[in-house]
Design a protein around this motif. Sequence first.
Motif, PDB file in Angstrom:
ATOM      1  N   THR A 202       0.839  -1.207   0.000  1.00  0.00           N
ATOM      2  CA  THR A 202       0.000   0.000   0.000  1.00  0.00           C
ATOM      3  C   THR A 202       0.869   1.252   0.000  1.00  0.00           C
ATOM      4  O   THR A 202       0.560   2.235  -0.700  1.00  0.00           O
ATOM      5  CB  THR A 202      -0.967  -0.039   1.209  1.00  0.00           C
TER       6      THR A 202
ATOM      7  N   ASP B 299      -4.360  -3.728  -5.223  1.00  0.00           N
ATOM      8  CA  ASP B 299      -3.486  -4.024  -4.081  1.00  0.00           C
ATOM      9  C   ASP B 299      -4.066  -5.255  -3.380  1.00  0.00           C
ATOM     10  O   ASP B 299      -5.135  -5.183  -2.770  1.00  0.00           O
ATOM     11  CB  ASP B 299      -3.525  -2.774  -3.184  1.00  0.00           C
TER      12      ASP B 299
ATOM     13  N   ARG C 130      -2.316  -2.006  12.533  1.00  0.00           N
ATOM     14  CA  ARG C 130      -2.876  -3.244  11.996  1.00  0.00           C
ATOM     15  C   ARG C 130      -2.727  -4.407  12.967  1.00  0.00           C
ATOM     16  O   ARG C 130      -1.921  -4.352  13.884  1.00  0.00           O
ATOM     17  CB  ARG C 130      -2.146  -3.586  10.671  1.00  0.00           C
TER      18      ARG C 130
HETATM   19 MG    MG Z   1      -1.880  -2.771   2.557  1.00  0.00          MG
END
Ligand code: MG
Length: 194
Positions: free
Chosen positions: A18, A89, A137
């Motif tokens: 990303t 992606d 994340r």
């Molecule tokens: Mg990503």
Amino acid sequence: MAGRSRVVVGGLPGVGKTTVLNGVVQKLVADSRSALLVVFGSVMLDEAKKMGVKDRDSIRLLPVKDQRELQISAARRISNIDADYVFIDTHFIIRTKEGLWPGLPLDILREINPTHIVLVEAPVYDIVKRREADRTRKRDWESEEEIQNEIEVSRQFMVVASAYTGAPMKIINNLDGRATDAMEELLYTLKGRV
Ligand code: MG
Ligand code: ATP
Ligand code: AMP
């Protein structure tokens, strides 16, 4: 009209897909090109929220049959997106509770119809470090051996994707502190097309 370049970009979680693709799209837009970044997982998450899934890192915890439905409907939506450059992606493999599962089975590749297949890689140690440093994340902890194995399996799926679609394949190294080099390399790869 179909997009001129439909670039499928896969790679392990935390490798930097990303980051690199955001930079590539920014550069193309600054150069007055129409370029879009489509995060396959975000398209799946839109639909998954209706099933009570709260965040993108919980999608892979669903039963594979549910993930498969989300995958198919995401691919259909993505196939309608049009721009001179569409970057998708995504992941060549997903770690599910039921085992490694393909992110790009043949029907999905047929739907997306990519012109280019790209695998983003980085040294195993850097992937571990990036996952640990990124608090935004919930990525899995994996041993270096598991990560190395998944890099190898991703390469195998890249080869299958290229053979099935006839699109050229490219491995791009996203070395530490050098995401800009990876962006430049991807742009250079696409220059053959314009
Ligand atoms: Mg990503
Ligand atoms: P996922 O598949 O889980 O979405 P990703 O491949 O998209 O992961 P990113 O979110 O782009 O990975 O990057 C993961 C982390 O690594 C981020 O904190 C990002 O800032 C960092 N990062 C990306 N590229 C580099 C690089 N070349 N050098 C150092 N850190 C990097
Ligand atoms: P990402 O933001 O790239 O990590 O994507 C979030 C999640 O979406 C991933 O962890 C996977 O669970 C899911 N995902 C992304 N691409 C695919 C794909 N091609 N097939 C199935 N699941 C995917």
